[in-house]
Design an enzyme around this catalytic site. Structure first.
Site, short mmCIF file in Angstrom:
data_model
loop_
_atom_site.label_atom_id
_atom_site.label_comp_id
_atom_site.label_asym_id
_atom_site.label_seq_id
_atom_site.Cartn_x
_atom_site.Cartn_y
_atom_site.Cartn_z
N SER A 222 0.82 -1.20 0.00
CA SER A 222 0.00 0.00 0.00
C SER A 222 0.87 1.26 0.00
CB SER A 222 -0.95 -0.03 1.20
OG SER A 222 -1.97 0.95 1.09
N ASP A 281 -10.00 -5.00 -4.25
CA ASP A 281 -9.44 -4.00 -3.33
C ASP A 281 -10.33 -2.75 -3.31
OD1 ASP A 281 -7.91 -2.11 -1.95
OD2 ASP A 281 -6.02 -2.95 -2.67
N HIS A 313 -7.93 -5.44 0.23
CA HIS A 313 -6.68 -4.73 0.55
C HIS A 313 -5.94 -5.52 1.62
CE1 HIS A 313 -4.24 -1.18 0.05
NE2 HIS A 313 -4.18 -0.98 1.35
#
Length: 335
Positions: A222, A281, A313
């Site tokens: 991320s 996601d 995610h």
């Protein structure tokens, strides 16, 4: 209060480590500056919500940028020379090698996501060490700083984030445009810190052939992945054996800056890049992984792309298995 705030952030996809995270600024000025920035941001947000005058909003935006500058100064006070050690510290969690394989040793640096710490990635690092017992795992902790996306709340972050990434890139509204400089200031500091860690860790590893490359990998998830991909474009990445970018994106503006610096096509093609992303996601849209692949291809990379059905995610066992295979292909002489 604190538990309710964490529960709310958890619903947005942020995770919190079970182990305690501590952060200390080297100077009292740094800590006070951050506190002042949070207060200024909170006041600005409240005033902006009730004022409709364009002139007042313009003036308030200047205060936001000013508080950002002070915040960057405070974050910069955290950085100091990184030293290789088997002891963990407030700066990074270290998982030593299971055994010393001498010339076959390798190192992997893990960069966590927003609101997390190095501790959150310890289970993944330990899982990889089962397949690569000669791997040393370094898991840095991001500095605690105000994050605009979460109303200026203090949390571990590699850089400030005005809003969540979109399929068209990071930020498509006026808010992102007005705070673009603030965000880039934060990411530059984190890239510098990563380069400092890479340089020190690389010196403890033998060279591969006649070049500068070592058996050193950088894995970023991320927000941490955005830092890893941005650092991949810099000169110091010559020492990397590969980069694993998970559920992340390459900031358009940094890729554009790299092109403007005149990087020749094919200059990075020797690098091994792994892109992994969940197709479901909700925070960093899956199409961004293809856009990242296209940006890297324009710069001469040849990344391998993996999409995972049903994954949000997060990281899955299938993805960890693919990362294991990626490392084996990148350094076949080590396994």
């Amino acid at each position: 209060g604190k538990k309710q705030a964490q529960a709310g952030l958890a619903r947005l996809g942020f995770s919190f480590p079970s182990l305690p995270f501590r952060y200390r600024t080297p100077t009292q000025i740094g800590g006070v500056t951050v506190c002042v920035c949070v207060c200024v941001r909170a006041c600005v947000c409240m005033l902006a919500s009730v004022r409709r005058s364009a002139g007042i909003r313009r003036g308030l935006s200047h205060f936001v940028l000013l508080s950002s500058a002070f915040s960057s100064f405070a974050m910069a006070s955290r950085f100091h020379a990184y030293r290789v050690s088997d002891e963990s510290s407030d700066r990074a969690l270290v998982l030593p090698r299971v055994f010393d394989a001498k010339d076959d040793n390798m190192t992997c640096i893990f960069l966590h996501g927003l609101g997390d710490s190095g501790h959150g990635w310890a289970p993944i690092a330990q899982r990889l060490q089962r397949d690569f017992p000669m791997m040393r795992a370094v898991l840095p902790h991001a500095p605690v700083r105000p994050v605009t996306l979460n109303m200026g709340m203090m949390m571990p972050a590699w850089f400030d984030l005005p809003e969540l990434p979109t399929a068209d890139g990071v930020g498509s509204g006026s808010v992102a445009s007005s705070m673009l400089k603030m965000k880039l200031d934060g990411i530059e500091l984190s890239i510098t810190e990563l380069e400092d860690i890479v340089k020190a860790e690389a010196e403890a590893l033998p060279k591969k052939g006649d070049g500068e490359e070592r058996a050193l990998f950088v894995l970023g998830f991320s927000q941490g992945g955005a830092v890893a991909l941005s650092a991949l474009l810099r000169q110091g990445a010559q020492q990397w054996a590969g980069c694993m970018a998970l559920s992340t994106w390459l900031p358009d503006q940094l890729a554009e800056e790299e092109r403007e610096r005149g990087v020749e096509e094919g200059a990075h093609v020797r690098k091994n890049v792994f892109i992994g992303h969940g197709r479901e996601d909700p925070l960093v849209p899956f199409p961004l992984s293809y856009k990242t692949k296209e940006l890297l291809a324009k710069l001469g990379f040849a990344p391998e792309h993996h999409g995972y059905a049903g994954m949000q995610h997060e990281v899955s066992l299938e993805e960890v298995s693919d990362i294991t295979d990626f490392i084996k292909k990148a350094v076949p002489d080590k396994v």
